[in-house]
Design a protein around this motif. Structure first.
Motif, PDB file in Angstrom:
ATOM      1  N   TYR A  75       0.828  -1.206   0.000  1.00 49.16           N
ATOM      2  CA  TYR A  75       0.000   0.000   0.000  1.00 49.16           C
ATOM      3  C   TYR A  75       0.867   1.263   0.000  1.00 49.16           C
ATOM      4  N   SER A  76       1.943   1.248   0.765  1.00 56.58           N
ATOM      5  CA  SER A  76       2.817   2.421   0.836  1.00 56.58           C
ATOM      6  C   SER A  76       3.528   2.659  -0.491  1.00 56.58           C
ATOM      7  N   SER A  77       3.944   1.578  -1.139  1.00 55.27           N
ATOM      8  CA  SER A  77       4.609   1.721  -2.439  1.00 55.27           C
ATOM      9  C   SER A  77       3.651   2.268  -3.488  1.00 55.27           C
ATOM     10  N   LEU A  78       2.408   1.777  -3.458  1.00 51.77           N
ATOM     11  CA  LEU A  78       1.412   2.305  -4.393  1.00 51.77           C
ATOM     12  C   LEU A  78       1.147   3.779  -4.118  1.00 51.77           C
ATOM     13  N   SER A  79       1.077   4.141  -2.848  1.00 46.44           N
ATOM     14  CA  SER A  79       0.875   5.543  -2.490  1.00 46.44           C
ATOM     15  C   SER A  79       2.037   6.401  -2.972  1.00 46.44           C
ATOM     16  N   MET A  80       3.254   5.896  -2.838  1.00 44.40           N
ATOM     17  CA  MET A  80       4.423   6.658  -3.278  1.00 44.40           C
ATOM     18  C   MET A  80       4.413   6.858  -4.791  1.00 44.40           C
ATOM     19  N   ALA A  81       4.052   5.811  -5.537  1.00 43.26           N
ATOM     20  CA  ALA A  81       4.029   5.925  -6.996  1.00 43.26           C
ATOM     21  C   ALA A  81       2.947   6.895  -7.459  1.00 43.26           C
ATOM     22  N   LEU A  82       1.747   6.753  -6.908  1.00 45.90           N
ATOM     23  CA  LEU A  82       0.657   7.652  -7.298  1.00 45.90           C
ATOM     24  C   LEU A  82       0.924   9.078  -6.831  1.00 45.90           C
ATOM     25  N   GLY A  83       1.470   9.213  -5.628  1.00 47.72           N
ATOM     26  CA  GLY A  83       1.801  10.545  -5.141  1.00 47.72           C
ATOM     27  C   GLY A  83       2.840  11.232  -5.999  1.00 47.72           C
ATOM     28  N   GLY A  84       3.814  10.453  -6.499  1.00 50.63           N
ATOM     29  CA  GLY A  84       4.806  11.037  -7.389  1.00 50.63           C
ATOM     30  C   GLY A  84       4.194  11.585  -8.662  1.00 50.63           C
ATOM     31  N   LEU A  85       3.190  10.888  -9.190  1.00 52.00           N
ATOM     32  CA  LEU A  85       2.512  11.383 -10.393  1.00 52.00           C
ATOM     33  C   LEU A  85       1.829  12.720 -10.125  1.00 52.00           C
ATOM     34  N   PHE A  86       1.139  12.821  -8.999  1.00 55.37           N
ATOM     35  CA  PHE A  86       0.438  14.067  -8.680  1.00 55.37           C
ATOM     36  C   PHE A  86       1.427  15.188  -8.364  1.00 55.37           C
ATOM     37  N   ILE A  87       2.467  14.865  -7.610  1.00 57.08           N
ATOM     38  CA  ILE A  87       3.413  15.901  -7.194  1.00 57.08           C
ATOM     39  C   ILE A  87       4.178  16.460  -8.385  1.00 57.08           C
ATOM     40  N   TRP A  88       4.614  15.575  -9.287  1.00 51.37           N
ATOM     41  CA  TRP A  88       5.431  16.039 -10.406  1.00 51.37           C
ATOM     42  C   TRP A  88       4.601  16.509 -11.593  1.00 51.37           C
ATOM     43  N   THR A  89       3.302  16.594 -11.432  1.00 53.31           N
ATOM     44  CA  THR A  89       2.452  17.221 -12.448  1.00 53.31           C
ATOM     45  C   THR A  89       1.777  18.461 -11.861  1.00 53.31           C
ATOM     46  N   TYR A  90       0.913  18.260 -10.874  1.00 47.78           N
ATOM     47  CA  TYR A  90       0.155  19.386 -10.319  1.00 47.78           C
ATOM     48  C   TYR A  90       1.044  20.319  -9.491  1.00 47.78           C
ATOM     49  N   THR A  91       1.766  19.757  -8.519  1.00 45.09           N
ATOM     50  CA  THR A  91       2.619  20.599  -7.672  1.00 45.09           C
ATOM     51  C   THR A  91       3.739  21.238  -8.483  1.00 45.09           C
ATOM     52  N   TYR A  92       4.287  20.488  -9.416  1.00 47.60           N
ATOM     53  CA  TYR A  92       5.323  21.033 -10.299  1.00 47.60           C
ATOM     54  C   TYR A  92       4.795  22.240 -11.067  1.00 47.60           C
ATOM     55  N   SER A  93       3.550  22.152 -11.523  1.00 44.59           N
ATOM     56  CA  SER A  93       2.951  23.266 -12.255  1.00 44.59           C
ATOM     57  C   SER A  93       2.789  24.491 -11.359  1.00 44.59           C
ATOM     58  N   LEU A  94       2.353  24.281 -10.116  1.00 47.25           N
ATOM     59  CA  LEU A  94       2.208  25.402  -9.183  1.00 47.25           C
ATOM     60  C   LEU A  94       3.547  26.096  -8.932  1.00 47.25           C
ATOM     61  N   MET A  95       4.576  25.307  -8.675  1.00 52.35           N
ATOM     62  CA  MET A  95       5.883  25.884  -8.385  1.00 52.35           C
ATOM     63  C   MET A  95       6.480  26.556  -9.620  1.00 52.35           C
ATOM     64  N   GLN A  96       6.232  25.990 -10.783  1.00 55.84           N
ATOM     65  CA  GLN A  96       6.744  26.599 -12.012  1.00 55.84           C
ATOM     66  C   GLN A  96       6.101  27.961 -12.255  1.00 55.84           C
ATOM     67  N   LYS A  97       4.800  28.052 -12.040  1.00 60.44           N
ATOM     68  CA  LYS A  97       4.117  29.334 -12.214  1.00 60.44           C
ATOM     69  C   LYS A  97       4.610  30.357 -11.195  1.00 60.44           C
ATOM     70  N   SER A  98       4.828  29.919  -9.962  1.00 62.82           N
ATOM     71  CA  SER A  98       5.347  30.835  -8.944  1.00 62.82           C
ATOM     72  C   SER A  98       6.737  31.335  -9.321  1.00 62.82           C
ATOM     73  N   GLY A  99       7.572  30.434  -9.844  1.00 60.60           N
ATOM     74  CA  GLY A  99       8.909  30.840 -10.256  1.00 60.60           C
ATOM     75  C   GLY A  99       8.886  31.834 -11.405  1.00 60.60           C
ATOM     76  N   LYS A 100       8.034  31.581 -12.395  1.00 62.54           N
ATOM     77  CA  LYS A 100       7.938  32.510 -13.523  1.00 62.54           C
ATOM     78  C   LYS A 100       7.440  33.880 -13.068  1.00 62.54           C
ATOM     79  N   LEU A 101       6.442  33.886 -12.193  1.00 65.10           N
ATOM     80  CA  LEU A 101       5.912  35.151 -11.702  1.00 65.10           C
ATOM     81  C   LEU A 101       6.961  35.912 -10.905  1.00 65.10           C
ATOM     82  N   TYR A 102       7.709  35.198 -10.076  1.00 67.85           N
ATOM     83  CA  TYR A 102       8.734  35.840  -9.246  1.00 67.85           C
ATOM     84  C   TYR A 102       9.831  36.461 -10.108  1.00 67.85           C
ATOM     85  N   HIS A 103      10.307  35.730 -11.098  1.00 70.46           N
ATOM     86  CA  HIS A 103      11.379  36.251 -11.940  1.00 70.46           C
ATOM     87  C   HIS A 103      10.878  37.376 -12.843  1.00 70.46           C
TER      88      HIS A 103
END
Length: 342
Positions: A75-103
Motif C-alpha cells: 500500500y505504501s509503495s502504491l501511495s508513493m508511486a501515485l503521489g509522485g505522479l500528482f506531485i510532479w504534475t500538479y505541484t510542479y505546475s504550481l511551483m513553475q508558475k510561482s517561479g515565472k511570476l517571481y522572476h
C-alpha cells in the motif's frame, strides 16, 4: 487510492487558496502555499510508519505481522508511486508558475502593494531604488527620469498574458507533456506497466526471474533513498531562518490546514466511502487512506523551489515547523485512526 490522493490535493489546494485570500501573502508565494497545503509526503513516511505499526503488539490489523508488513509495504509503495505522479504534475505546475511570476516581477520591477507583506515591499522598493539610482544622480533627477522612462506597471497588466485560446491550449498541452516527462513520473509509469503485464513481471520480479538483478539493484538503491532524502531535508532546514519574509500567520495557517482540517476531512471521506461500499473491509488499507490526509508536506517541494529559484528560504522555514509539529500530530492522528478502525 488514486481518488483518495486526488481528494487530498483538491481539498488541500482549496484550503490553501482560501488561506491566501484571507492572509494576502506576496503573489509569488501563493503557489508555494497551495503546494504545501495540498502535497503530502505520500511515500517516505508511509514506508516508515506503516510497517512499524504492523510490528507493534495489539495492532488492529491482524496477528500475522509478516502478512501485515507485506500488505503495508504494498500500500505504501502504491501511495508513493501515485503521489509522485500528482506531485510532479500538479505541484510542479504550481511551483513553475510561482517561479515565472517571481522572476518576471524581479526583471520588470513589478510590485503588488495590495497583496504583499509590508516588510517584503519595503525591502523590495529599497533594493530597487538603490540599484536604479546612479552615483551621480540626485533623488530629484531620478524621480523625473523614472516618470519618463519607467512607467509603473500593475501586476495584472504586466504579469497576465492576454493570449488567444489556441495559444493557451497549446502551451497547456506542452506543459503537461513536459511534466509527464519528468524522471519520477516516467519511473512510476514504467513500474505500473511492469507490474500490470504478467510476462514483464515474471522477467524481473521473483526469485526465479531471469532479470532478477534489476529488481535487486533497484531495491538496493531504494533502501538508501529514504535516509538520503531525510539528510537533504535536514540540510535544507538550515536555510532561511532569518531571511524569510512570510508572516507567522501564514505558517500557522499551513500547520492548521495540514494537521487539523485535513485529517478531519480524511476521516469523513474514508468513512463515507466505506459506508457506501467503495472500499474493502481491510482496516490496514483504510488506515493508509486516512494517514494520507495527516502527512507533512512533500520534500520534493524544496527540490522544486531550488529548481525554479523561488521561495527557498520560505520553504526551509515551513519545512522546519511542519515537521516539528508532525512528530506530535502524526502520532496523535495515527492513534485516532487505529482507534476508529479497531
Amino acid at each position: 487510492m488514486p481518488v483518495n490522493i486526488a481528494i487530498t490535493f483538491l481539498v488541500g489546494s482549496a484550503l490553501g487558496w482560501l488561506a491566501c485570500k484571507i492572509l494576502k501573502p506576496p503573489q509569488h508565494f501563493r503557489g508555494l502555499i497551495m503546494a504545501f497545503c495540498s502535497a503530502g509526503n505520500l511515500g517516505n513516511l508511509l514506508l516508515i510508519v506503516v510497517p512499524a505499526v504492523c510490528d507493534e503488539d495489539g495492532n488492529p490489523f491482524g496477528n500475522d505481522r509478516s502478512q501485515c508488513r507485506s500488505r503495508g509495504l504494498s500500500y505504501s509503495s502504491l501511495s508513493m508511486a501515485l503521489g509522485g505522479l500528482f506531485i510532479w504534475t500538479y505541484t510542479y505546475s504550481l511551483m513553475q508558475k510561482s517561479g515565472k511570476l517571481y522572476h518576471k516581477m524581479q526583471s520588470k520591477s513589478v510590485q503588488c502593494p495590495a497583496d504583499s507583506d509590508e516588510e517584503h515591499l519595503q525591502g523590495f522598493k529599497a533594493g530597487d531604488e538603490e540599484a536604479a539610482l546612479p552615483p551621480s544622480a540626485s533623488p530629484e533627477e531620478h524621480d523625473e527620469g523614472s516618470r519618463i522612462e519607467a512607467p509603473l506597471l500593475s501586476c495584472e497588466s504586466d504579469v497576465a498574458n492576454n493570449k488567444g485560446f489556441w495559444t493557451n491550449l497549446k502551451e497547456a498541452v506542452h506543459q503537461l507533456v513536459e511534466e509527464l516527462m519528468a524522471p519520477p513520473t516516467i519511473s512510476a509509469i514504467i513500474g505500473f506497466v511492469v507490474g500490470l503485464v504478467p510476462w514483464l513481471k515474471s522477467l524481473i520480479i521473483g526469485d526465479g526471474a531471469p532479470l532478477r538483478v534489476i529488481q535487486d539493484s533497484l531495491e538496493l538503491m531504494g533502501n538508501g533513498t529514504i535516509p538520503c532524502i531525510t539528510l537533504i531535508l535536514g540540510g535544507n532546514l538550515t536555510q532561511g531562518l532569518r531571511k524569510s519574509v512570510l508572516k507567522r500567520s501564514v505558517i500557522v495557517a499551513i500547520v492548521c490546514i495540514r494537521y487539523v482540517a485535513m485529517p478531519v476531512i480524511g476521516i469523513a471521506v474514508v468513512r463515507a466511502a466505506h459506508g457506501v461500499g467503495f472500499l474493502p473491509h481491510d482496516p490496514l488499507y483504510r488506515y493508509v487512506l486516512m494517514l494520507q490526509f495527516a502527512l507533512p508536506p512533500a520534500m520534493n517541494i524544496g527540490t522544486m523551489a531550488q529548481l525554479f529559484d523561488v521561495g527557498q528560504e520560505e520553504c526551509s522555514v515551513i519545512f522546519l515547523w511542519t515537521y516539528l509539529v508532525a512528530a506530535v500530530a502524526l502520532t496523535t492522528w495515527s492513534t485516532v485512526f487505529m482507534s476508529i478502525l479497531s
